[in-house]
Design an enzyme around this catalytic site. Structure first.
Site, PDB file in Angstrom:
ATOM      1  N   GLU A   1       2.164   4.751  12.781  1.00 61.10           N
ATOM      2  CA  GLU A   1       2.470   3.102  13.263  1.00 61.10           C
ATOM      3  C   GLU A   1       1.905   2.422  14.385  1.00 61.10           C
ATOM      4  OE1 GLU A   1       4.084   0.194  10.298  1.00 61.10           O
ATOM      5  OE2 GLU A   1       2.916  -1.802  10.418  1.00 61.10           O
TER       6      GLU A   1
ATOM      7  N   HIS B   1       2.219  -5.187   0.485  1.00 67.80           N
ATOM      8  CA  HIS B   1       3.659  -5.323   0.485  1.00 67.80           C
ATOM      9  C   HIS B   1       3.787  -6.496  -0.174  1.00 67.80           C
ATOM     10  CE1 HIS B   1       5.323  -2.597   3.151  1.00 67.80           C
ATOM     11  NE2 HIS B   1       3.875  -2.357   4.413  1.00 67.80           N
TER      12      HIS B   1
ATOM     13  N   HIS C   1      -1.237   0.114  -0.806  1.00 72.90           N
ATOM     14  CA  HIS C   1      -0.588  -0.363   0.068  1.00 72.90           C
ATOM     15  C   HIS C   1      -0.590  -1.609   0.818  1.00 72.90           C
ATOM     16  CE1 HIS C   1       2.455   0.661   4.349  1.00 72.90           C
ATOM     17  NE2 HIS C   1       2.374  -0.691   4.058  1.00 72.90           N
TER      18      HIS C   1
ATOM     19  N   ASP D   1       6.273  -9.085  -0.549  1.00 70.70           N
ATOM     20  CA  ASP D   1       6.568  -9.835   0.318  1.00 70.70           C
ATOM     21  C   ASP D   1       5.526 -11.052   1.716  1.00 70.70           C
ATOM     22  OD1 ASP D   1       7.211  -8.359   2.336  1.00 70.70           O
ATOM     23  OD2 ASP D   1       9.197  -8.213   2.649  1.00 70.70           O
TER      24      ASP D   1
ATOM     25  N   HIS E   1       5.824   5.182   5.955  1.00 71.84           N
ATOM     26  CA  HIS E   1       4.754   4.362   6.711  1.00 71.84           C
ATOM     27  C   HIS E   1       4.978   4.927   8.565  1.00 71.84           C
ATOM     28  CE1 HIS E   1       4.876   1.124   4.866  1.00 71.84           C
ATOM     29  NE2 HIS E   1       4.435   0.116   5.680  1.00 71.84           N
TER      30      HIS E   1
ATOM     31  N   ASP F   1      -1.907  -4.171   4.211  1.00 69.68           N
ATOM     32  CA  ASP F   1      -0.858  -4.010   3.926  1.00 69.68           C
ATOM     33  C   ASP F   1      -0.354  -5.417   3.536  1.00 69.68           C
ATOM     34  OD1 ASP F   1       1.539  -3.423   5.375  1.00 69.68           O
ATOM     35  OD2 ASP F   1       0.455  -3.577   7.574  1.00 69.68           O
TER      36      ASP F   1
HETATM   37 ZN   LIG Z   1       3.309  -1.174   6.152  1.00 71.62          ZN
END
Ligand SMILES: [Zn+2]
Length: 333
Positions: free
Chosen positions: A198, A12, A10, A14, A195, A276
């Site tokens: 969260e 990202h 997991h 960006d 997701h 993350d």
């Molecule tokens: Zn995430």
């Protein structure tokens, strides 16, 4: 921790740019930045240790996206992320991104995806790391745009793209809106990770599994407060992609001590460790594990078990999974 082999499921794209790269691309492509001072820029890219909410945390993504609008920059940023991961012994990394965020200067969705794959392949050729790509649909966008993501990635399935994801702001009951595009994705052969749980709703976790066919859940922190959902996740051995630092920042948990990663594992829930966002959360896999190690009893057996869970839950081929397993126990360097 640094020397141990790692699997990350997991992360990202960006949220994981090198600060110097943001500066370099902005200069080359004439993109305006709020500051051209490296340290100040770093502060603008890293979310405060305690944001007021997930919405606050997500603010930190506008700036990186400005420099992710060309084929070259997308390829470079992906390559560098894999390079950084390889240097801390990540053996397999699944990177996710929303293709639609990178079409501001005219790239097609297909060109965006191809550029990220190019960066991944380059890194695989240079380092002892393997990877795959997850396409994220933003829940803040329309259902129609989710269909576009599913269609745009179809021809890349098995060539770098492996799964679909829903991310960004989490509202109660969001799954209902996305049943059709995610069903189509499954029909095409995408794996599904969502997701959920969260920012409050544990029911979203069950909905993601029951309505969307999620094979893994991003975060899932809030199942801790819901015995019924907790039991289902435990019984069905649903794998959680947990990201402690990110959860502290977004106020999903008060502090690291309160994070359920360790307790979940002790109680037989399938957890995996992830960053993350390496830049926005100012972290690495090594850092996440070291934080856990300081607060809880992380022994070899626990580490190995979570490594194996991560390999089993990876959206990778059997051959890659076997290769990952062959990396453990690690050889001493
Ligand atoms: Zn995430």
């Amino acid at each position: 921790m640094h020397g141990l082999p790692k699997i990350e499921l997991h992360c990202h794209l960006d949220g994981s740019l090198r600060v110097a790269t943001v500066l370099d691309i902005a200069r080359k492509e004439g993109i305006e930045l709020p500051t051209y001072h490296l340290t100040e820029l770093k502060h603008a890219l890293i979310a405060p240790e305690e944001c007021t909410s997930l919405a606050d945390y997500l603010q930190c993504f506008a700036l990186p996206n400005a420099v992710m609008q060309s084929k070259e920059s997308l390829k470079r940023i992906t390559f560098e992320l894999f390079e950084d991961a390889a240097k801390e012994n990540v053996k397999y990394l699944e990177v996710r991104f929303g293709p639609q965020l990178h079409t501001m200067k005219g790239l097609t969705l297909e060109e965006v995806i191809q550029s990220v794959i190019d960066g991944l392949k380059l890194a695989e050729a240079r380092y002892e790391i393997k990877g795959n790509i997850i396409l994220s649909c933003l829940r803040s966008m329309s259902v129609e745009s989710a269909f576009e993501v599913v269609e745009s990635g179809k021809s890349f399935l098995g060539k770098g793209v492996v799964a679909i994801d829903l991310c960004a702001i989490e509202e109660d009951g969001f799954c209902t809106r996305f049943v059709e595009p995610i069903a189509l994705a499954r029909e095409y052969g995408y794996h599904v990770t969502i997701h959920a749980g969260e920012t409050g709703s544990s029911q979203n976790v069950l909905d993601a599994v029951d309505m969307l066919g999620a094979e893994r859940i991003g975060h899932g922190v809030f199942i801790k407060d819901d015995p019924i959902v907790y039991q289902r996740v435990k019984e069905q051995q649903i794998v959680l992609e947990m990201c402690p630092t990110s959860n502290v920042q977004t106020k999903a948990v008060l502090n690291y001590q309160e994070h359920p990663f360790y307790l979940f594992h002790q109680d037989g829930i399938k957890v995996t460790m992830n960053t993350d966002n390496r830049t926005v959360s100012h972290t690495t896999m090594t850092n996440e594990w070291e934080i856990m190690e300081q607060l809880f009893t992380v022994d070899k057996q626990m580490y190995q078990m979570i490594y194996e869970t991560s390999v089993q839950a990876a959206f990778a081929t059997q051959a890659i999974k076997e290769w990952c397993l062959s990396q453990y126990p690690p050889t001493i360097h």
